[in-house]
Design an enzyme around this catalytic site. Structure first.
Site, PDB file in Angstrom:
ATOM      1  N   TYR A  27       0.866  -1.142   0.082  1.00 35.78           N
ATOM      2  CA  TYR A  27      -0.041  -0.101   0.134  1.00 35.78           C
ATOM      3  C   TYR A  27       0.852   1.380  -0.166  1.00 35.78           C
ATOM      4  CZ  TYR A  27      -4.656   2.351   0.653  1.00 35.78           C
ATOM      5  OH  TYR A  27      -5.420   3.088   0.511  1.00 35.78           O
ATOM      6  N   SER A  53       2.360  -3.529   9.542  1.00 43.84           N
ATOM      7  CA  SER A  53       2.457  -2.495   8.641  1.00 43.84           C
ATOM      8  C   SER A  53       1.991  -1.342   9.129  1.00 43.84           C
ATOM      9  CB  SER A  53       1.939  -3.052   7.382  1.00 43.84           C
ATOM     10  OG  SER A  53       2.110  -2.041   6.160  1.00 43.84           O
ATOM     11  N   ASP A  85      11.016  -4.102  -5.401  1.00 42.93           N
ATOM     12  CA  ASP A  85      11.542  -5.431  -6.271  1.00 42.93           C
ATOM     13  C   ASP A  85      12.544  -6.405  -5.418  1.00 42.93           C
ATOM     14  OD1 ASP A  85      10.475  -4.538  -8.691  1.00 42.93           O
ATOM     15  OD2 ASP A  85      12.179  -3.206  -9.028  1.00 42.93           O
ATOM     16  N   GLN A  88      10.333  -8.926  -3.321  1.00 45.64           N
ATOM     17  CA  GLN A  88       9.333  -9.722  -4.131  1.00 45.64           C
ATOM     18  C   GLN A  88       9.355 -11.168  -3.886  1.00 45.64           C
ATOM     19  OE1 GLN A  88       7.794  -8.424  -7.872  1.00 45.64           O
ATOM     20  NE2 GLN A  88       7.580  -6.240  -7.157  1.00 45.64           N
ATOM     21  N   HIS A 110       6.062  -4.310 -12.533  1.00 43.71           N
ATOM     22  CA  HIS A 110       7.470  -4.061 -13.106  1.00 43.71           C
ATOM     23  C   HIS A 110       7.668  -5.476 -13.041  1.00 43.71           C
ATOM     24  CE1 HIS A 110      11.244  -2.643 -13.916  1.00 43.71           C
ATOM     25  NE2 HIS A 110      11.836  -3.206 -12.756  1.00 43.71           N
ATOM     26  N   GLY A 136       2.358   6.577  -8.166  1.00 48.60           N
ATOM     27  CA  GLY A 136       0.925   6.351  -7.889  1.00 48.60           C
ATOM     28  C   GLY A 136       0.168   7.660  -7.320  1.00 48.60           C
ATOM     29  N   ASP A 193      12.784  -0.008 -18.837  1.00 42.14           N
ATOM     30  CA  ASP A 193      12.410   0.986 -17.495  1.00 42.14           C
ATOM     31  C   ASP A 193      13.969   1.105 -16.746  1.00 42.14           C
ATOM     32  OD1 ASP A 193      10.303   1.798 -15.751  1.00 42.14           O
ATOM     33  OD2 ASP A 193      11.375   0.574 -14.322  1.00 42.14           O
TER      34      ASP A 193
END
Length: 341
Positions: A27, A53, A85, A88, A110, A136, A193
């Site tokens: 989030y 979190s 990244d 993940q 991504h 975002g 990217d």
């Protein structure tokens, strides 16, 4: 090479994801925009966060339901992974992979982890991408304004035979089809990217602006003048390019500036610069950058070099001058809001 397709709202059918539960994992900048836009488009959305979190209270205050990541995945048909990244792969192995069901759609914004083989989904799961070409907060504000930001759409694995249609529907619910969904691949998105960020948008532009600032200050000019001329005014030029391309920008600036543009640009971006860009791209393509980055961000690497680079950049003289100058302007509050989010 065939020209890539662009899909708009009339090309997308929301029924492909209506009635499906969507889990947005994370989030942060993109996560909040995805979850809120999907929710406002009438989709059934939950947010998956790690225990403890800080984002949980914020998501709940904005009307969303939050679950631990594993629980969110278990109950969902579409899982969009929007965490950093470097985190993940571990989260996927622990909290996502064990709970994927045949026919689920695993999504990313991504392609890094999928392209470099760090995440390998089971064969009976669709693997797709919707990658907004904006931060975002812009994805959210443009949606709220009835507009949208361009996005990339890609299919890595089509287990259901409907992967592209489902991904397009997701992009439309996010607001991206209002501006256009450009079809691409995980490979192309990842490599272009990373290159764009490093060679131009972040690495290249920041280094260029700070080098200009340093050159003027070292020549005896007031650092505030140097900041205005080499850093502050960058936004004005980029906004003109964003609105009407290089030709439109050059139409709007003075003849003096335009002439200087033509004769001086090639002196800055030389053959050596272009050679360095090709090496940067090569390191991205062969996985060298990904390997170095992941090692640096691992427990073994400890982010020692990364943190040192961050501290060095934060201590550049232009940062102190810029902080003082930005206090003069009304957007100072907006800057604080973006940094703190």
């Amino acid at each position: 090479m065939a020209e890539a397709r662009i899909f708009y709202e009339q090309d997308c059918d929301l029924s492909y994801i209506q009635g499906k539960k969507i889990a947005v994992i994370g989030y942060g900048s993109q996560g909040h925009a995805h979850a809120l836009n999907l929710h406002d488009s009438g989709m059934d959305v939950v947010v998956g966060l790690y225990e403890g979190s800080k984002s949980k209270a914020k998501a709940e205050a904005q009307g969303l339901t939050v679950y631990p990541v594993a629980e969110a995945v278990k109950m969902s048909d579409i899982i969009m992974v929007l965490i950093p990244d470097e985190k993940q792969a571990a989260v996927y192995q622990k909290d996502i992979a064990p709970y994927l069901k045949a026919g689920d759609m695993l999504m990313f914004a991504h392609g890094f982890n999928v392209h470099f083989g760090l995440i390998k989904a089971p064969a009976d799961v669709d693997v797709t991408m919707i990658a907004p070409k904006a931060p975002g907060h812009t994805v959210r504000s443009e949606y709220e304004a009835g507009k949208g930001t361009p996005m990339l759409v890609a299919v890595q694995q089509d287990a259901t035979g409907q992967a592209l249609e489902r991904a397009k529907a997701y992009g439309a619910a996010l607001g991206g089809a209002r501006a256009g969904l450009l079809e691409t691949t995980f490979k192309t998105e990842t490599e272009t990217d990373l290159f764009g960020e490093q060679a131009v948008l972040c690495g290249g532009v920041c280094a260029l602006m700070q080098a200009g600032f340093d050159t003027l200050v070292e020549a005896g000019y007031d650092p505030r003048n140097a900041y205005f001329e080499c850093i502050h005014e960058m936004k004005l030029i980029v906004d003109l390019i964003y609105q009407s391309g290089f030709a439109g920008m050059r139409y709007s600036i003075s003849n003096t500036a335009e002439y200087g543009d033509y004769i001086t640009g090639p002196k800055i971006v030389t053959d050596e610069t272009r050679k360095a860009m090709k090496k940067i791209l090569s390191d991205i393509q062969d996985g060298t950058f990904a390997k170095d980055f992941l090692l640096e961000m691992s427990d073994a690497g400890g982010q020692v070099h990364f943190r040192a680079l961050r501290e060095k950049a934060a201590n550049h003289p232009s940062e102190k001058v810029g902080a003082e100058i930005r206090k003069l302007y009304s957007w100072n509050k907006e800057e604080d809001k973006l940094i703190n989010n």
